[in-house]
Design a protein around this motif. Sequence first.
Motif, PDB file in Angstrom:
ATOM      1  N   GLY A 103      18.220  21.128  40.091  1.00  0.00           N
ATOM      2  CA  GLY A 103      17.059  21.905  39.980  1.00  0.00           C
ATOM      3  C   GLY A 103      16.367  21.918  38.538  1.00  0.00           C
ATOM      4  N   SER A 104      15.226  22.692  38.301  1.00  0.00           N
ATOM      5  CA  SER A 104      14.705  22.946  37.139  1.00  0.00           C
ATOM      6  C   SER A 104      14.354  24.218  36.729  1.00  0.00           C
ATOM      7  N   GLN A 105      13.747  24.448  35.864  1.00  0.00           N
ATOM      8  CA  GLN A 105      13.496  25.790  35.279  1.00  0.00           C
ATOM      9  C   GLN A 105      12.175  25.710  34.250  1.00  0.00           C
ATOM     10  N   THR A 106      11.177  26.736  34.424  1.00  0.00           N
ATOM     11  CA  THR A 106      10.134  26.642  33.370  1.00  0.00           C
ATOM     12  C   THR A 106      10.506  27.731  32.251  1.00  0.00           C
ATOM     13  N   MET A 107      10.239  27.494  31.178  1.00  0.00           N
ATOM     14  CA  MET A 107      10.591  28.134  30.244  1.00  0.00           C
ATOM     15  C   MET A 107       8.914  28.657  29.388  1.00  0.00           C
ATOM     16  N   THR A 108       8.737  29.757  29.138  1.00  0.00           N
ATOM     17  CA  THR A 108       7.514  30.298  28.923  1.00  0.00           C
ATOM     18  C   THR A 108       7.826  30.958  27.624  1.00  0.00           C
ATOM     19  N   ILE A 109       6.878  30.646  26.568  1.00  0.00           N
ATOM     20  CA  ILE A 109       7.006  31.025  25.308  1.00  0.00           C
ATOM     21  C   ILE A 109       5.569  31.978  25.057  1.00  0.00           C
ATOM     22  N   ALA A 257      15.210  19.934   3.913  1.00  0.00           N
ATOM     23  CA  ALA A 257      14.846  19.246   5.282  1.00  0.00           C
ATOM     24  C   ALA A 257      13.598  18.770   5.525  1.00  0.00           C
ATOM     25  N   GLY A 258      12.694  19.408   4.518  1.00  0.00           N
ATOM     26  CA  GLY A 258      11.241  18.647   4.671  1.00  0.00           C
ATOM     27  C   GLY A 258      10.491  19.659   5.292  1.00  0.00           C
ATOM     28  N   GLY A 259       9.235  19.579   4.965  1.00  0.00           N
ATOM     29  CA  GLY A 259       8.274  20.848   5.474  1.00  0.00           C
ATOM     30  C   GLY A 259       8.279  21.937   4.684  1.00  0.00           C
ATOM     31  N   GLY A 260       7.638  22.998   5.437  1.00  0.00           N
ATOM     32  CA  GLY A 260       7.701  24.201   5.044  1.00  0.00           C
ATOM     33  C   GLY A 260       7.267  25.193   6.187  1.00  0.00           C
ATOM     34  N   HIS A 261       7.173  26.496   5.545  1.00  0.00           N
ATOM     35  CA  HIS A 261       6.833  27.652   6.496  1.00  0.00           C
ATOM     36  C   HIS A 261       5.340  27.320   7.194  1.00  0.00           C
ATOM     37  N   PRO A 262       4.906  27.740   8.319  1.00  0.00           N
ATOM     38  CA  PRO A 262       3.613  27.425   8.794  1.00  0.00           C
ATOM     39  C   PRO A 262       2.742  28.356   7.972  1.00  0.00           C
ATOM     40  N   LYS A 263       1.609  27.692   7.508  1.00  0.00           N
ATOM     41  CA  LYS A 263       0.551  28.437   6.755  1.00  0.00           C
ATOM     42  C   LYS A 263      -0.071  29.480   7.872  1.00  0.00           C
ATOM     43  N   LYS A 264      -0.209  28.904   8.920  1.00  0.00           N
ATOM     44  CA  LYS A 264      -0.673  29.728  10.280  1.00  0.00           C
ATOM     45  C   LYS A 264       0.493  30.251  10.831  1.00  0.00           C
ATOM     46  N   GLU A 265       0.471  31.694  10.840  1.00  0.00           N
ATOM     47  CA  GLU A 265       1.722  32.187  11.318  1.00  0.00           C
ATOM     48  C   GLU A 265       1.766  32.014  12.982  1.00  0.00           C
ATOM     49  N   ILE A 266       2.788  31.726  13.349  1.00  0.00           N
ATOM     50  CA  ILE A 266       2.986  31.811  14.847  1.00  0.00           C
ATOM     51  C   ILE A 266       4.061  32.841  15.064  1.00  0.00           C
ATOM     52  N   VAL A 267       4.068  33.680  15.844  1.00  0.00           N
ATOM     53  CA  VAL A 267       5.052  34.664  16.491  1.00  0.00           C
ATOM     54  C   VAL A 267       5.426  34.580  17.755  1.00  0.00           C
ATOM     55  N   MET A 268       6.907  34.425  18.296  1.00  0.00           N
ATOM     56  CA  MET A 268       7.088  34.391  19.774  1.00  0.00           C
ATOM     57  C   MET A 268       7.078  35.704  20.072  1.00  0.00           C
ATOM     58  N   THR A 269       6.336  36.416  20.852  1.00  0.00           N
ATOM     59  CA  THR A 269       6.587  37.686  21.285  1.00  0.00           C
ATOM     60  C   THR A 269       7.469  37.976  22.554  1.00  0.00           C
ATOM     61  N   LYS A 270       7.770  36.893  23.446  1.00  0.00           N
ATOM     62  CA  LYS A 270       8.405  37.059  24.243  1.00  0.00           C
ATOM     63  C   LYS A 270       8.905  35.572  24.883  1.00  0.00           C
ATOM     64  N   VAL A 271      10.049  35.252  25.365  1.00  0.00           N
ATOM     65  CA  VAL A 271      10.383  34.020  25.883  1.00  0.00           C
ATOM     66  C   VAL A 271      11.058  34.417  27.120  1.00  0.00           C
ATOM     67  N   THR A 272      10.625  33.645  28.008  1.00  0.00           N
ATOM     68  CA  THR A 272      11.327  34.038  29.483  1.00  0.00           C
ATOM     69  C   THR A 272      11.693  32.556  30.222  1.00  0.00           C
ATOM     70  N   MET A 273      12.732  32.738  30.973  1.00  0.00           N
ATOM     71  CA  MET A 273      13.184  31.673  31.878  1.00  0.00           C
ATOM     72  C   MET A 273      12.878  31.812  33.458  1.00  0.00           C
ATOM     73  N   SER A 274      12.428  31.125  33.980  1.00  0.00           N
ATOM     74  CA  SER A 274      12.166  31.157  35.540  1.00  0.00           C
ATOM     75  C   SER A 274      13.518  30.884  36.170  1.00  0.00           C
ATOM     76  N   ASP A 275      13.400  31.333  37.704  1.00  0.00           N
ATOM     77  CA  ASP A 275      14.645  31.060  38.538  1.00  0.00           C
ATOM     78  C   ASP A 275      14.511  29.655  38.446  1.00  0.00           C
ATOM     79  N   ILE A 276      15.790  29.241  38.860  1.00  0.00           N
ATOM     80  CA  ILE A 276      16.190  27.897  39.262  1.00  0.00           C
ATOM     81  C   ILE A 276      15.551  27.237  40.390  1.00  0.00           C
ATOM     82  N   GLU A 277      14.527  26.267  40.427  1.00  0.00           N
ATOM     83  CA  GLU A 277      13.841  25.656  41.502  1.00  0.00           C
ATOM     84  C   GLU A 277      14.411  24.628  41.911  1.00  0.00           C
ATOM     85  N   GLY A 278      14.533  24.216  43.247  1.00  0.00           N
ATOM     86  CA  GLY A 278      14.717  22.964  43.666  1.00  0.00           C
ATOM     87  C   GLY A 278      16.513  22.752  43.864  1.00  0.00           C
TER      88      GLY A 278
END
Length: 278
Positions: A103-109, A257-278
Amino acid sequence: MTSTRDRQRAAARARLEREMAERAGKARKRRQTQAIVGAAAVLVLVVAGTVWLVTSLGDDDEKSGDTAAAGFAQCAYTEVPKEGRPAQIKDVGLPPTQQVDKGSQTMTIETNLGPITAKLDRAAVPCTAGSFTHLASKGFFDNTKCHRLVTEGIKVLQCGDPSATGKGWRDTDGTGGPSYNLAEENLPTNKRPPYPEGVIAMANSGQPGSTGSQFFIVYGDSQLDPNYTVLGTITGGMDVVKQVAAAGDDGAFAEQAGGGHPKKEIVMTKVTMSDIEG
């Protein structure tokens, strides 16, 4: 008065009787010993049989515990030793060791800039998907920042450090994770490029079996070594990632490791995983 010959006969008869009595006694003791030894042998066989039965049952129990049922994969989540654990480790327990492998799942960030969604194939990453489902259910990622952006050589936005919270940045950003590690899955050894735009993959320390909670979203084809679990494919919100990438990074990790902190801040307010489908 008895004759000398009679006395000799009587003495010989007495000796013979004593010898016969001694032989009978020895024979009786021999039979008793054989009976005891025979009983002991039977006891040993019974005990051995019992031990074998218990051991066999124990082995069956152990084997059944190590063998996944149909439709499930057996996963190993290795706990990080409690002694000496850094403060950046967030303990929310271990996921179940048996995980659905179909089956599969949908991740929502959910982020401060808009949602990002991805599709995960359980057949390809049952253990990693199971880990993400566990962590998401515990609010592990909530209100954490994507701490690293790379815009040169490779193009990735890295997130998933539970300690990357609050205002500003710290030297420890990028060192946090869960209280366990797991093995890599679904490595793109036959893909060119291994990590094309739209892939979401797991970060690790470079050592086998060091996958934790950190992941990266690939917003441009990237020639990374195929050592990182391909978790799934982005199905929505790539414009959000590219918006962050367009703003650039501060170069904080340029010499490492390369790169740096993003200058435009992005915050994950919530992460959810759907039920398994299929």
